[in-house]
Scaffold this motif. Structure first.
Motif, PDB file in Angstrom:
ATOM      1  N   LYS A 263       1.122  -1.335  -0.358  1.00 23.42           N
ATOM      2  CA  LYS A 263      -0.035   0.298  -0.523  1.00 23.42           C
ATOM      3  C   LYS A 263       0.353   1.281  -0.217  1.00 23.42           C
ATOM      4  O   LYS A 263       0.403   1.875  -0.949  1.00 23.42           O
ATOM      5  CB  LYS A 263      -1.155   0.062   1.568  1.00 23.42           C
ATOM      6  N   TRP A 264       2.024   1.422   0.631  1.00 21.55           N
ATOM      7  CA  TRP A 264       2.820   2.618   1.540  1.00 21.55           C
ATOM      8  C   TRP A 264       3.787   2.322   0.606  1.00 21.55           C
ATOM      9  O   TRP A 264       4.850   1.448   0.209  1.00 21.55           O
ATOM     10  CB  TRP A 264       2.769   2.479   2.518  1.00 21.55           C
TER      11      TRP A 264
ATOM     12  N   GLU B  51      -3.749  12.387  10.176  1.00 21.94           N
ATOM     13  CA  GLU B  51      -3.496  11.944   9.404  1.00 21.94           C
ATOM     14  C   GLU B  51      -3.803  12.079   8.000  1.00 21.94           C
ATOM     15  O   GLU B  51      -3.977  11.012   7.141  1.00 21.94           O
ATOM     16  CB  GLU B  51      -3.376  10.310   9.816  1.00 21.94           C
TER      17      GLU B  51
ATOM     18  N   ARG C 107       8.309   3.046   0.833  1.00 21.26           N
ATOM     19  CA  ARG C 107       8.636   3.247   1.678  1.00 21.26           C
ATOM     20  C   ARG C 107       9.190   4.826   2.414  1.00 21.26           C
ATOM     21  O   ARG C 107       8.961   5.380   3.720  1.00 21.26           O
ATOM     22  CB  ARG C 107      10.276   2.803   1.806  1.00 21.26           C
TER      23      ARG C 107
ATOM     24  N   ASN D 227       4.916  11.648   4.799  1.00 23.04           N
ATOM     25  CA  ASN D 227       3.503  11.520   5.754  1.00 23.04           C
ATOM     26  C   ASN D 227       2.617  11.784   7.286  1.00 23.04           C
ATOM     27  O   ASN D 227       2.955  13.098   7.712  1.00 23.04           O
ATOM     28  CB  ASN D 227       2.337  10.516   4.832  1.00 23.04           C
ATOM     29  N   ARG D 228       4.087  10.976   7.572  1.00 25.40           N
ATOM     30  CA  ARG D 228       4.453  11.297   9.493  1.00 25.40           C
ATOM     31  C   ARG D 228       4.805  12.221   9.350  1.00 25.40           C
ATOM     32  O   ARG D 228       3.850  13.088  10.710  1.00 25.40           O
ATOM     33  CB  ARG D 228       4.739  10.396   9.684  1.00 25.40           C
TER      34      ARG D 228
ATOM     35  N   SER E   1       7.045   7.387   1.275  1.00 28.68           N
ATOM     36  CA  SER E   1       5.665   9.136   1.621  1.00 28.68           C
ATOM     37  C   SER E   1       4.962   8.567   3.195  1.00 28.68           C
ATOM     38  O   SER E   1       4.884   8.836   3.585  1.00 28.68           O
ATOM     39  CB  SER E   1       4.947   8.207   0.758  1.00 28.68           C
ATOM     40  N   GLU E   2       5.333   6.989   3.190  1.00 27.70           N
ATOM     41  CA  GLU E   2       4.677   6.998   4.707  1.00 27.70           C
ATOM     42  C   GLU E   2       5.761   7.493   6.027  1.00 27.70           C
ATOM     43  O   GLU E   2       4.849   7.878   6.624  1.00 27.70           O
ATOM     44  CB  GLU E   2       5.617   5.091   5.014  1.00 27.70           C
TER      45      GLU E   2
ATOM     46  N   LYS F 296      -1.674  12.492   3.261  1.00 31.03           N
ATOM     47  CA  LYS F 296      -1.951  10.612   2.696  1.00 31.03           C
ATOM     48  C   LYS F 296      -0.467  10.948   1.343  1.00 31.03           C
ATOM     49  O   LYS F 296      -0.172   9.951   0.788  1.00 31.03           O
ATOM     50  CB  LYS F 296      -2.685   9.708   2.247  1.00 31.03           C
TER      51      LYS F 296
END
Ligand code: GDD
Length: 395
Positions: A221-222, A246, A224, A230-231, A226-227, A249
């Protein structure tokens, strides 16, 4: 097309960030008089999407990609969008750029569609920037446009403005699936159709970014990068609004689009930091934290749409070092943002050290930014480019 309405919207000053919207149908069929409206779903008619495509330029940044991929990408972009290819491929010893131009010429012979192609390092292009006192895009030593995807995007936006387009979108040249490219552009158009403001950004969110392993295909899904990005962007927003969120995304979404009205007032950060920086800059400038240089935008507000693609995203895998560079650049702009407090800065440094991207007690590099394009006199820029025969236009 049938798309969910945004079920949740985060407000940050005059910025409205819509949560990810899923697509129910890529093609929602012919309009019928007896159709019953569903209040939680937007139905966007084909003709509405086509009306946007007429006013949309798609910029394809390319650097040493396989020609077959580039040709596939061209074939996926709806015919009525102008295609603007901005290349930074080598011209020497092998002229890859010429091969790209030949690919476009051949494609044009059979499709008769409007396309422009330019090389990022063309001296005439650098001169046009210099004459317009837009030197933030130039490499200080070479005096040519700097390397970088963001730099190609900025050139692309200007060419889109030059040919009178109201919307500009970006699609990478290393996409494997032309049908997915077609969907990305339709999603951009759908976002613009749903918007109420004239300052709009539409970002694609990948349903899946599949990975192929010896054991088979895995629909991840994500990504490495962008995850992580995003955080940190969500931390910044949470810190200001006082509620954990959150909502972001699509921090690194390469495939995204802007109204020209928004594109020409943004600042752009170099290379692969461009996508998170666009979001940060919008929050900094229109988030109500400081007086803005663009009071006219506050009234209308800035709208951000995140639309989840139906097609999985297959693209070239450029390896571990490339990913590390991308994460470093992405977190660097978060680190140096005026919205980033000391606690978040420390978390970013720890993140980069733990991922072996930065040595302990060192700091991320501060990347160059490019000022808003509105300062450039587009007529003059156009004339300079034409005089120097910098671009090839197929029409
Ligand atoms: N003109 C030009 N100049 N194009 C470039 C340059 C440059 O200096 N550097 C890269 N490109 C082109 C590539 O040829 C490709 O078409 C596109 O820009 C993206 O570059 P990649 O090197 O393929 O990036 P990526 O696939 O790893 O990352 C993409 O996805 C990320 C999100 O997952 C990019 O779009 C990133 O910006 C994005 O954050």
């Amino acid at each position: 097309m049938r798309v969910e309405i945004p079920l949740y919207t985060e407000r940050f000053g005059s910025v409205r960030i819509n949560d990810v919207q899923r697509i129910l149908e890529l093609d929602s069929g012919r309009r019928r008089d007896d159709e019953k409206e569903i209040t939680t779903i937007h139905k966007i008619e084909k003709n509405e999407i086509e009306d946007v495509e007429d006013k949309l330029a798609i910029v394809v940044p390319v650097k040493e990609e396989k020609l077959k991929l580039l040709e596939g990408v061209l074939s996926g972009i709806p015919h009525d969008c102008v295609v603007i290819v901005v290349s930074n491929s080598q011209t020497n010893p092998i002229n890859r750029f010429k091969m790209e131009v030949d690919t476009l010429a051949r494609f044009h012979r059979f499709t008769r569609r409007k396309m422009l192609v330019i090389h990022q390092k063309d001296p005439g292009l650098a001169l046009a920037f210099q004459e317009n006192k837009y030197t933030g895009i130039l490499d200080k030593k070479e005096k040519l446009v700097r390397d970088g995807k963001a730099e190609a995007m900025v050139v692309g936006i200007l060419l889109a403005k030059m040919v009178g387009k109201e919307f500009v979108g970006f699609v990478d040249a290393d996409n494997y699936i032309p049908g997915a490219v077609n969907e990305y552009v339709k999603n951009f158009a759908a976002g613009f159709c749903m918007a109420e403001s004239s300052y709009v950004m539409v970002r694609n969110s990948w349903k899946y970014k599949p990975k192929i392993y010896n054991t088979g295909i895995y629909f991840k899904k994500w990504g490495r990068i962008s995850e992580v990005t995003n955080r940190y962007l969500n931390l910044i927003i949470s810190n200001y609004i006082g509620f954990e969120t959150e909502v972001i995304k699509t921090a690194n979404s390469g495939e995204h689009a802007l109204t020209m009205k928004l594109a020409e007032i943004l600042k752009y950060s170099s290379g692969f930091s461009v996508e998170p920086y666009e979001l940060l800059y919008i929050l900094e400038e229109f988030g109500g934290i400081k007086p803005t240089n663009y009071p006219e935008v506050i009234e209308d507000g800035v709208e951000i749409f995140q639309i989840e693609t139906r097609n999985p995203h297959f693209h070239e895998d450029k390896g571990e070092d490339h990913l590390k560079k991308m994460l470093l650049e992405s977190l660097s702009v978060v680190y140096y943002s005026e919205l980033c407090n000391q606690t978040i800065k420390t978390l970013i440094l720890n993140e980069l050290v733990s991922q072996n991207i930065l040595k302990k007690d060192t700091f991320p590099p501060q990347l160059p930014t490019m000022p808003p394009l509105r300062s450039i006199n587009i007529q003059n820029f156009n004339e300079k480019l034409k005089e120097a025969k910098t671009f090839t236009m197929f029409e």
